[in-house]
Design an enzyme around this catalytic site. Structure first.
Site, PDB file in Angstrom:
ATOM      1  CB  SER A   4      -2.181 -29.496 -12.181  1.00  0.00           C
ATOM      2  OG  SER A   4      -2.881 -29.207 -13.357  1.00  0.00           O
ATOM      3  CB  THR A  57       1.459 -24.881 -10.505  1.00  0.00           C
ATOM      4  OG1 THR A  57       0.989 -25.801 -11.504  1.00  0.00           O
ATOM      5  CG2 THR A  57       2.835 -24.385 -10.894  1.00  0.00           C
TER       6      THR A  57
END
Length: 173
Positions: A4, A57
């Site tokens: 991620s 993120t």
């Protein structure tokens, strides 16, 4: 396989990088994120996520760090961005309908800037539930994300100079 942090960095900064890196390139050098670029252009900026503030993120859009798990360093980096760019951060959104109001409220705050705005919203729990192979929670999170998309698309309908981009960073589960 991309994690991620690397996927978020590719989306946020346009650079392929190593797993665990957020907001830095393969050589460990900080790279400008869309958040920073928008702020440089005088735009209001915000990052929202159902994940925690220091999640991969949100961090890719608001920090520069070699280790996505170094939450203390990421938090300090995010504080610098909030000061220098004026970025609004709203993460850890709960699973109630309150998130829709928070998105609408954020759009209202951002639209006050005459130079425009940049908003990144992440439904981080689709990824988390998919990792666990939890089909019901994954589905519920996708429904929640679709509701946020509808909120943003409605906003764009009434503000035709708005660009909405929807993407996924990588597959899980």
């Amino acid at each position: 396989l991309t994690d991620s942090a690397a996927a978020g960095t590719a989306l946020a900064c346009g650079y392929k990088t190593y797993n665990t890196f957020v907001g830095i390139d393969e050589n460990g050098a900080p790279v400008q994120s869309l958040t920073e670029l928008a702020a440089e252009l005088g735009m209001a900026t915000a990052v929202m996520s159902t994940d925690k503030l220091v999640g991969a993120t949100p961090a890719a859009f608001t920090a520069h760090a070699e280790d996505r798990n170094d939450t203390s360093y990421i938090s300090k980096s995010q504080q610098r961005m909030m000061k220098t760019c004026g970025t609004l951060l709203d993460c850890g959104l709960d699973g109630t309908k309150a998130y829709e109001k928070r998105v609408t409220d954020m759009l209202t705050k951002l639209e006050a800037d005459p130079d425009g705005f940049f908003l990144m919203y992440e439904e981080g729990h689709i990824d988390k539930a998919s990792h666990k192979h939890d089909l019901q929670t994954t589905f519920d999170c996708m429904v929640r994300f679709n509701q946020v998309i509808a909120t943003c698309m409605e906003y764009a309908f009434y503000h035709p100079d708005t660009f909405v981009l929807i993407t996924a960073d990588h597959e899980t589960g």
